[in-house]
Design an enzyme around this catalytic site. Structure first.
Site, PDB file in Angstrom:
ATOM      1  CE  LYS A  19      -4.505   0.618   0.398  1.00 42.71           C
ATOM      2  NZ  LYS A  19      -5.460  -0.426  -0.055  1.00 42.71           N
TER       3      LYS A  19
HETATM    4  N1  GLU Z   1      -7.003  -0.152  -3.408  1.00 34.86           N
HETATM    5  C1  GLU Z   1      -7.766  -1.323  -3.704  1.00 34.86           C
HETATM    6  C2  GLU Z   1      -7.850  -2.248  -2.496  1.00 34.86           C
HETATM    7  O1  GLU Z   1      -7.764  -1.820  -1.364  1.00 34.86           O
HETATM    8  C3  GLU Z   1      -7.303  -2.011  -4.965  1.00 34.86           C
HETATM    9  C4  GLU Z   1      -5.874  -2.479  -4.947  1.00 34.86           C
HETATM   10  C5  GLU Z   1      -5.395  -2.962  -6.318  1.00 34.86           C
HETATM   11  O2  GLU Z   1      -6.174  -2.994  -7.243  1.00 34.86           O
HETATM   12  O3  GLU Z   1      -4.210  -3.302  -6.398  1.00 34.86           O
HETATM   13  O4  GLU Z   1      -8.082  -3.425  -2.603  1.00 34.86           O
END
Ligand code: GLU
Length: 444
Positions: A132
């Site tokens: 993240k």
């Molecule tokens: N931000 C989204 C999540 O929390 C998508 C992450 C992604 O597609 O890599 O799952």
């Protein structure tokens, strides 16, 4: 530098770490969200009898990068923002996870979210570990130009640790297709050729996939449908009602597909307020209204209620789809739904989780309920690598297949071992990573 970090001894820490103190030679992770994520891992590790060495390795991110992101503001001043990229685990493949631009962003929150991404990817059988990233800022107050400079400089600062085979960012709170296009462009210019697979959630015209924008909300609605079909709680599908908290990308699309599935959406909220109509809101008109007005407030044929009331409505299904930690020990008692599907990441605190369990609420954890986004991100990455693109129908069919299979895996475990769905999802997510770690061994 060696920093001494105090942990709440015993209950919050690994069973093999009974002294309650430990040295960690990087920096402090002892933020509330991160403590919650660690505690969830510790509890599930105990329950699974997880090997203590593997447990220890999973309790911290593998790599965390903190960067300064200086940009020129429109008024000519230079301002520096704090940016982060945390890679929790790369046992199953490159790391994957979104980038958020929000004032709540800090190392602990990003680290917790990265850990949840590891379990989410593993639960869905995607060949990724979790990551993240984020920049602490107030995106609502920034111009498009400032956002672009922020995204590009942030990308430049984390460039050495991202890439289609290393770590693949995606959208999250207050980032979108445009942000991903800037990231792709910055990375591609740096290496000298187009690399669409460095990021997912891009516009279709620069290597994005059909169906990514709607994927998370679509997945939430599909999981809710499956839970109702399985009769996890006594709900009549003909008369089912729902409330959705948050009307951004996840909340609005969830409402759209719940409505399409014949579920009456009676209440929704956004940062400006909330609206309610016990007869059901006309969601297609509401989506049109929000596109024009930028808020749900003021929509015809609905009563205005306070934002927090949307969580407490007497409905069959509640979908918190905004920030983390919105259902806590303070308001968990007032929740009246039968099924709660976490559209957001971490909207229910651990204390609230046990109150809801005692009340008989069926809580579908975010690592399952909101996994549609990363599932379609995976499809986008696969298409980019193969230079071969799929139709929207193919994407949606495959999305429902993977989400349905994960739902069934979780559901079957809850039946076999008398577990709540969050524990079952964690047991599966953690278990697959742990099994792979055991096979790979500890390098060197
Ligand atoms: N931000 C989204 C999540 O929390 C998508 C992450 C992604 O597609 O890599 O799952």
């Amino acid at each position: 530098m060696s920093v001494k970090v105090q942990f709440n001894s015993g209950q919050n820490t690994a069973s093999h770490n009974t002294e309650g103190w430990r040295h960690h030679s990087m920096y402090e992770y002892n933020d509330e969200s991160f403590m919650i994520a660690q505690r969830q891992l510790d509890e599930v590790a105990r329950r699974m009898n997880l090997d203590s060495g593997i447990h220890e390795r999973l309790r911290y991110p593998r790599k965390s990068l903190i960067v300064s992101v200086p940009i020129k503001l429109d008024n000519g001043q230079t301002k520096t923002f704090m940016g982060y990229r945390v890679q929790h685990d790369q046992t199953l493949g490159p790391t994957k996870g979104g980038i958020r631009f929000h004032h709540s962003v800090n190392l602990g929150e990003v680290s917790a979210l990265a850990m949840w991404m590891t379990w989410k990817c593993s639960l869905l059988n995607l060949p990724y570990g979790g990551a993240k990233g984020g920049v602490c800022c107030f995106p609502e107050e920034m111009s498009q130009g400032e956002m672009e400079r922020l995204a590009r400089r942030y990308t430049t600062e984390i460039l050495s640790i991202i890439g289609p085979e290393k770590d693949i960012p995606a959208p999250d709170m207050y980032t979108n297709e445009q942000t991903m296009a800037w990231i792709m462009d910055t990375y591609s210019n740096f290496v000298g050729f187009a690399v669409p697979g460095v990021v997912t959630g891009k516009p279709v015209s620069v290597g994005g996939t059909q169906g990514r924008v709607e994927a998370t909300g679509r997945g939430v609605a599909y999981i809710v449908k499956r839970a109702i079909e399985r009769q996890v709680r006594a709900i009549n599908p003909e008369t089912a009602t729902a409330a959705v908290q948050g009307f951004g990308n996840v909340g609005s699309i969830t409402a759209k597909y719940l409505h399409q599935q014949g579920i009456k959406v009676v209440g929704v909220s956004d940062v400006h307020g909330a609206i309610y109509n016990p007869a059901g809101l006309d969601i297609p008109s509401l989506l049109h209204f929000v596109r024009e007005q930028g808020t749900v407030v003021g929509f015809d044929n609905a009563q205005k209620i306070d934002g927090h009331e949307v969580l407490e409505l007497d409905v069959d299904v509640l979908v918190p789809a905004a920030l983390g930690n919105v259902i806590t020990a303070k308001n968990a008692d007032k929740i009246r739904c039968k099924i709660l599907a976490e559209g957001a990441n971490g909207p229910v605190s651990p204390e609230a989780d046990s109150i809801l369990r005692d009340k008989g609420v069926y809580v579908i954890p975010g690592i399952l309920a909101n996994a549609g986004g990363v599932v379609v991100s995976y499809f986008e990455w696969v298409q980019d690598i193969q230079h071969l693109f799929w139709s929207e129908q193919e994407v949606v069919d495959k999305l429902y297949y993977l989400m349905g299979r994960a739902f069934d895996d979780v559901y079957n475990l809850t039946q076999e071992q008398d577990m709540d769905p969050r524990t079952a999802a964690m047991v599966l997510g953690v278990g697959r990573v742990a099994a792979a770690k055991a096979l790979r061994g500890l390098y060197p």
